[in-house]
Every structure is written in C-alpha cells, then in structure tokens.
Write an enzyme that holds these catalytic residues in place. Sequence first.
Site, PDB file in Angstrom:
ATOM      1  N   ASP A  15       0.811  -1.225   0.000  1.00 33.92           N
ATOM      2  CA  ASP A  15       0.000   0.000   0.000  1.00 33.92           C
ATOM      3  C   ASP A  15       0.847   1.279   0.000  1.00 33.92           C
ATOM      4  OD1 ASP A  15      -2.196  -1.697   0.152  1.00 33.92           O
ATOM      5  OD2 ASP A  15      -2.171  -1.681   2.345  1.00 33.92           O
ATOM      6  N   LYS A  66       1.758   2.014  -5.172  1.00 35.75           N
ATOM      7  CA  LYS A  66       2.266   1.414  -6.426  1.00 35.75           C
ATOM      8  C   LYS A  66       1.310   1.699  -7.591  1.00 35.75           C
ATOM      9  CE  LYS A  66       2.331  -2.600  -4.317  1.00 35.75           C
ATOM     10  NZ  LYS A  66       2.057  -2.187  -2.942  1.00 35.75           N
ATOM     11  N   GLY A  80      -4.609  -4.469  -3.658  1.00 37.22           N
ATOM     12  CA  GLY A  80      -5.607  -3.428  -3.940  1.00 37.22           C
ATOM     13  C   GLY A  80      -4.832  -2.187  -4.347  1.00 37.22           C
ATOM     14  N   HIS A  81      -4.836  -1.863  -5.631  1.00 37.50           N
ATOM     15  CA  HIS A  81      -4.062  -0.730  -6.141  1.00 37.50           C
ATOM     16  C   HIS A  81      -5.018   0.373  -6.567  1.00 37.50           C
ATOM     17  CE1 HIS A  81      -0.511  -3.640  -7.181  1.00 37.50           C
ATOM     18  NE2 HIS A  81      -0.820  -3.632  -5.908  1.00 37.50           N
ATOM     19  N   GLN A 132       1.894  -6.238  -3.151  1.00 39.69           N
ATOM     20  CA  GLN A 132       2.355  -6.348  -1.763  1.00 39.69           C
ATOM     21  C   GLN A 132       3.638  -5.520  -1.578  1.00 39.69           C
ATOM     22  OE1 GLN A 132       1.349  -9.726  -3.305  1.00 39.69           O
ATOM     23  NE2 GLN A 132      -0.588  -8.818  -2.715  1.00 39.69           N
TER      24      GLN A 132
END
Length: 428
Positions: A13, A16, A40-41, A225
Amino acid sequence: MGCLIIVGTQWGDEGKGKVVDLLTESADAVVRYQGGNNAGHTVMFGNKTYILHMIPSGILRETTSILANGVVIDLSELVKEINDLKKMGIDVDKYIRISDRAHLVMPWHKEIDQLREKKRGKSKIGTTGRGIGPAYEDKAGREGIRFGDLLDHEKLRTRLIELVKEKNIFFKNNFDTFQKLFSAEDIFYEYVEYIKKLESCIIDTPSLINKLIEEGKNILFEGAQGTFLDMDHGTYPFVTSSNTLSGNACIGSGIGPTSIKSVLGIVKAYTTRVGNGPFPTELLDNDGKILQSEGNEYGATTGRPRRCGWFDALLVRQAVRLNGINSIALTKLDVLDGFETLKIAIAYRLPNGEEYDNLPRSLENVKPVYLEMPGWKCPTAGAVKYDQLPDEMLAYIDKICELVGAKVSIISTGPKREETIVLNPDQF
Ligand code: GDP
Ligand code: IMO
Ligand code: MG
C-alpha cells in the site's frame, strides 16, 4: 524506459497503483507477475477512483495488460473486476492477456484460508482471506489447476472430480465446523461459463513479453504487496505466500534478468501495515490516529484500518538492497503536513540494550531509535513544482535518501495522477 520493475518497499500500500498509472503513459505493456486479488491498487484521475485487485493498473490507460505465469487468479473475482471496468467504459477484452500457466485460486482455497485463520485465533496472520496461501501451496505441491487447463473441458471435469473428492475429505477431517460439500459439477459449469468469455485472452505470455522486449518496447512490471511481505525476506510468518521482490518479476513473467533496465521502489513517507506481525515504529497514540485519518489508511481490499507509524529507514534501506532499487518514488508526503516534529527510525534497540542499525532476524521486541526532524506545518497537498515544497520537507526527503541509499525520482503529493513531481525521469 525499457523494462522497469515497480516494487513496494514496506508492507504494501505504498502507492504502487498510482505510480504505475502515471508511468503507463510511456509504457507499451504492464505486467502483474505475482500475488493475486489480495492486492488493492488505487488509481485516481478526473473525478474517478479505481481499485485494481488482479488486473494491472495499466488497463486504465488502455494499454496491453498481462497477467503472467506467477500470479494466482480467482476466476469469479477476475470476471467481476473485468465487468466493473467495462461498466466504467474500459475496453478490457482488447487489452487483457492471461497466461495459460497462471494458477487458479479455487473455492476451497478461500475456505481453507479463512477457516485456518479462525483456528489460529489470536496468532492469526490477518490474511486478506482471498485464498492466496492455499493456492500457492497447491501450486508448489503440484496439485493446482492452471488457466490453460480450463480449455480442455473433459480433462478439466475429470480433474475437478478427483480434486473435489480429496478436498471434501480434507475439510471433513480438518474443519468440523465446515458443513458444506463442494460439487465438481457445479464448479465445472460455473467455470466453463467464465472461460467462454475469456478464451481469446489466454495465451503464452512469456512469448508475448519477450517479443515486446525484442522490439525494444517499454514494459512496466507492477509488483504487488511489499518487500517485508516477501515469503523469504519478510517478517515470516506474517508474510504473503509469494516472492514480492523485484527478482521475482523475471521468474513470474518468464524473462531473463539481463532484460531489466531499472527498479523503482515505492516508498511511503511514513509506514503502514495491514494484518498482524511486528511493526517497530507503530504508533498507538494520537500521532498514529492522525496518520490514519489524514492518510485515509484503510485497506483497499478488505477495508481494514491500516496500522500506522513513523518512517523506518532500516526497512527501506534493506528493501533498496534486496530489490536492487535504482531510485525511489516517495509518496504521501502531504499526509505529514501538520506535524510539528517528524521521526525516522535509524536503529533498533534490542531487548538486551544493544543497538543495531541492520535488520535483525526478528523484529519482535525491538525498540526504534529515532532521529527527529522539524515538520513543515504548511499545506503541500497537490503541489506540482519542486520549488513549491517547503525547506523542511526537502530536508526530510534528503535525509530519507541519504539513509536508504537511493535517489528520489518521483515525489507524490496527493492521490491523483497529476499530484506528482517527476524529478529524474532518466532514472527509469
Ligand atoms: P498500492 O497497493 O501500493 O497501490 O497502494 P494503495 O492504493 O493500496 O494505497 C495507497 C493509497 O494512498 C491510495 O488510497 C492512494 O490513492 C493514496 N495515495 C497514493 N499516493 C498518495 C499521495 O501522495 N498522497 C496521498 N494523500 N494519497 C496518496
Ligand atoms: P498491495 O498490492 C498490504 C497482507 C495481509 C496479511 C498478509 C498475508 O495492495 O500492496 P495474504 O492474503 O496475502 O495471505 O495475507 O499480507 N497483504 C497486504 N498488505 N497490501 C497488500 O497488497 C497486501 N496483500 C497482502 O494483510 O497481513
Ligand atoms: Mg494496496
């Protein structure tokens, strides 16, 4: 640009998604090479917010978006993600390519992940519950189903019958609270429906990626990650089940290390972590709450509040080494706007009183030794020019670069695409 790997340097988080979206402007393809929909991007532009879990963030700029061999794919969730993006007007079918060797996250993987966590009680890892660990276990145990296996329906049906039989026995023996039985027929018909929609996207992705390299194209490798969630180099067992380091971009995509031009490390200006595990600079006081609320630190996948703390230079220095990082993108500096004083961990004090400026094997029970720096106490959110930044912020950035041993090439001052200062594009 050539081949550029983008990796998280902390516990995920770091931003990215935002940086991948920004750099996709000059990319011909974006590749996800490990992990699954535990990621989750978040990408924001215009008035819209997109959260990508499985599909490379490059899809938002309608660029070839590749799910390579090393990822694990939950088919039902992938289809949902594709449909959601289509509803937002993105021509996903035209740009998505999926490796015929990528493994599937099956319904039992998710159940095992969640039931195991329940069984662990207080010592749970705090996984995303997406079945990532069990899917990689079956891959390593040679029990997995690969994307290409979905194309031969008769073989798939036979394999599902065998696997479901085994898995139902496994659940009966290990989880007495689990009453449901999996049905091979139901799964088969469900998957055949999904695959009808995706068949034309399933290809030999290493051939495509290598062809693009031979043509001199620009390719982004989008890590998921972060470094300290890597299963070999992270805070084991509080890690994910894949290698998150840049080296795995080669394995996961099927290219040689000599093809990589550079590695960009994404660094949050403070530290966050979701899930359990040691976190030396964690703040349980009001400062931690401020970081959480100002940084909107809630997981993009599970919505869980992220634990927050000061910047840890030992971690990021180690990440620079482990990933061979050429330069860093420093994100979320704006979140620190109101602080009188900022702290940076520069060493750890071990329980025996010894000070350590390298990473010990375990981060449990270490106390950070802090360097204090003055805050800037003025708004910087949305700044787009380097000379708009206050001197105290520039000093904070310089100190981070000095401590971690890398140059800064991007400064991010807000979640939106344009809230960015690109300093040294030649670094990547
Ligand atoms: P990822 O998993 O590394 O892609 O990061 P996430 O998207 O899960 O979390 C990063 C969060 O910070 C997202 O909500 C982004 O919109 C947001 N973000 C990224 N860069 C910045 C920044 O420079 N400032 C602020 N305030 N938010 C940012
Ligand atoms: P992005 O790509 C932050 C964490 C989970 C848990 C541990 C293991 O958005 O940075 P898993 O479900 O992978 O078995 O969970 O890893 N985790 C992440 N934390 N960002 C992520 O991805 C994460 N993916 C997994 O919270 O602690
Ligand atoms: Mg995330």
